[in-house]
Scaffold this active site. Structure first.
Site, mmCIF file in Angstrom:
data_model
loop_
_atom_site.group_PDB
_atom_site.id
_atom_site.type_symbol
_atom_site.label_atom_id
_atom_site.label_comp_id
_atom_site.label_asym_id
_atom_site.label_seq_id
_atom_site.Cartn_x
_atom_site.Cartn_y
_atom_site.Cartn_z
ATOM 1 N N ARG A 85 -23.409 6.606 168.711
ATOM 2 C CA ARG A 85 -23.222 4.948 169.134
ATOM 3 C C ARG A 85 -22.434 5.034 170.541
ATOM 4 O O ARG A 85 -21.222 5.748 170.694
ATOM 5 C CB ARG A 85 -22.664 4.263 168.094
ATOM 6 C CG ARG A 85 -23.593 4.041 166.872
ATOM 7 C CD ARG A 85 -22.799 3.234 166.030
ATOM 8 N NE ARG A 85 -21.585 3.501 165.818
ATOM 9 C CZ ARG A 85 -20.586 2.651 165.364
ATOM 10 N NH1 ARG A 85 -20.916 1.417 165.360
ATOM 11 N NH2 ARG A 85 -19.444 3.222 165.272
ATOM 12 N N SER A 149 -15.812 13.368 165.176
ATOM 13 C CA SER A 149 -15.329 13.583 163.743
ATOM 14 C C SER A 149 -15.662 14.969 163.345
ATOM 15 O O SER A 149 -16.289 15.386 162.543
ATOM 16 C CB SER A 149 -16.102 12.573 162.892
ATOM 17 O OG SER A 149 -16.130 11.343 163.466
ATOM 18 N N ASP A 203 -12.700 10.234 163.337
ATOM 19 C CA ASP A 203 -13.025 9.026 162.603
ATOM 20 C C ASP A 203 -12.208 8.426 161.450
ATOM 21 O O ASP A 203 -12.024 7.449 161.154
ATOM 22 C CB ASP A 203 -14.534 9.045 162.029
ATOM 23 C CG ASP A 203 -14.661 10.090 161.047
ATOM 24 O OD1 ASP A 203 -13.835 10.844 160.991
ATOM 25 O OD2 ASP A 203 -16.067 10.279 160.492
HETATM 26 MG MG MG Z 1 -19.330 7.395 160.596
#
Ligand code: MG
Ligand code: ADP
Length: 463
Positions: A85, A149, A203
């Site tokens: 994203r 992440s 994250d």
């Molecule tokens: Mg996530």
């Protein structure tokens, strides 16, 4: 079921229970998991043992949770699992304190996840370009927080060397490289816009920060999605990899790797071993493979195959589809366990998998799903218990009140996961009062908050 017990031989039930037994954990066993986690945490923090440690306890260079004075417009990227994203995050402080977010989701195909690093980062920059165009912001140069992440060795906030890929990624030429550098190079290759990459964010840390914005007691971040991981505020004096003894620093535990040195061997079943062998990273991320969304469906599938082979399910007939890796999605565990769903619908799910099931079959499948989700939630709870008790002991407290910020679709959508996990924490850490707060978009909002704090410090000339 009763009928099985009345069965002339009474054996199928007993046979199944025997297979499931090692997957049901006692309180004693969970306490042992907590103890071992604490030992591995010490190993990761200490200079002497860090290199060999499996739970890496990585410094993040995030030294404070938000204080509410953060403000500005930021871009954030979220790479680390199912979707990629790009976000625009607008933070206002003062009387009109608020966070406004716009985001667009882009898919990252398996080809790109497992292609070359250059292709991966070119694709990312492509998506950023599309997003800027979509927002009508071409040419704007905003500070950017990059939520990435995967385990990274950080020597500063805006740099991170990828230690290894996890969760289905394997793009070549990235491990051992500074991923912020790879991103900057891809931006340069495109020659279209400039971006100021201020922070590389895990994250878990983003989740802790976004929850910390609402609740100052939030000092732990937890993810239970495609993978699992946690972070928390550690005393700087214990973070031996970083100089200084005053204050605290957030540590990215990378707890998914717990057990990779064999320390969970007695909890590891044949089914865990099969899932591990068939994964992209055999031998790695063993704790994660017992807990997170990428793997729970696979564990269940392997148990169902075993039951069927032994004639304990589906009248001994395995469908071709059940033999296919990844066919049993972790979301099925949620659907099958949701109480409003009649067993008839469990049969529909099985039918879609080409499995002709009887009513008894669906009861058995449901039980397997329950056992696997419960074990995952309990193991995760044992990890959280290790963390909160460590924080309490760090501060020499008899009692600690603390909040854990949580993100991840498995945690959020599974009907029982959160409850079981919370009960486990309560039982294993009686001297802590732990609240759980679901983050709304930790990876976006949290990354922006970290970027905001860094910009503020930079402007104040403290950087
Ligand atoms: Mg996530
Ligand atoms: P990520 O961890 O990739 O950032 P998420 O937190 O959204 O993303 O987690 C995605 C994972 O959640 C998927 O891999 C899938 O295994 C799992 N998942 C998706 N839907 C459900 C559901 N309804 N119940 C439980 N797990 C789910």
């Amino acid at each position: 079921s009763l009928r099985d017990r009345l069965h002339p031989l009474g054996q199928p039930l007993e046979a199944r229970q025997q297979i499931l037994r090692p997957l049901r954990l006692s309180q004693q066993q969970l306490l042992e998991v907590k103890r071992r986690m604490q030992r591995e945490m010490e190993g990761g923090l200490a200079q002497e043992t860090h290199a060999k440690a499996t739970v890496k306890m990585l410094p993040t260079y995030v030294c404070a949770t938000p204080d509410g004075t953060e403000k500005g417009d930021f871009l954030a990227l979220d790479l680390g699992g199912t979707n990629f994203r790009v976000l625009l995050v607008r933070i206002r402080n003062g009387m009109r304190r608020s966070v406004e977010m716009h985001n667009k989701i882009y898919t990252i195909s398996e080809d790109i996840m497992q292609g070359t690093g250059e292709e991966l980062f070119d694709h990312i920059v492509n998506c950023i370009s599309d997003f800027l165009e979509y927002m009508g912001m071409k040419g704007a140069s905003l500070p950017l927080g990059f939520t990435f992440s995967f385990p990274c060795q950080q020597n500063r906030l805006d740099e991170g060397i990828l230690l290894q890929w996890t969760k289905g990624f394997s793009a070549s030429g990235c491990e051992g490289e500074n991923v912020v550098g790879l991103l900057k190079e891809a931006i340069l290759r495109r020659k279209e816009f400039e971006l100021d990459v201020v922070a590389l964010v895990n994250d878990t840390v983003g989740t802790m920060m976004s929850c910390g914005y609402e609740d100052p007691l939030c000092e732990v971040g937890l993810i239970v999605g495609t993978g699992t991981n946690a972070c928390y505020m550690e005393e700087l004096r214990n973070v031996e990899l970083v100089a200084g003894n005053q204050g605290r620093m957030c540590v990215n535990m990378e707890w998914g790797a717990f057990g990779d040195n064999g320390c969970l061997e007695d909890f590891w079943t044949e089914f865990d071993a099969t899932v591990d062998e068939n994964s992209l990273n055999p031998g790695k991320q063993r704790f994660e493979k017992m807990i997170s969304g990428m793997y729970l469906g696979e564990i269940v599938r392997n148990i169902l195959i075993d039951f069927t082979k032994q004639g304990l399910l589906f009248r001994g007939r395995i469908s071709e589809r059940l033999k296919t890796k990844g066919i049993f999605k972790t979301k099925f565990l949620s659907h099958i366990e949701s109480d409003c769903l009649a067993l008839l619908q469990v049969r529909h799910i099985l039918q879609d998998l080409g499995l002709k099931s009887t009513c008894d079959d669906s009861i058995i499948v449901k039980e397997v799903c329950t056992v696997i989700a419960r074990r995952a939630a309990q193991l995760c709870g044992a990890g959280v218990a290790a963390v909160v008790d460590k924080i309490r002991e760090n501060r020499d407290l008899d009692f600690l009140k603390v909040t854990v910020g949580v993100d991840g679709t498995l945690y959020k959508l599974h009907p029982h996961f959160s409850k079981v996990m919370q009960e486990t924490v309560k039982q294993l850490s009686p001297k802590c009062e732990v609240s759980f707060l679901q983050s709304e978009d930790g990876s976006g909002k949290g990354a922006a908050l970290i970027t905001a704090v860094a910009c503020r410090l930079r402007e104040a000339g403290q950087h």
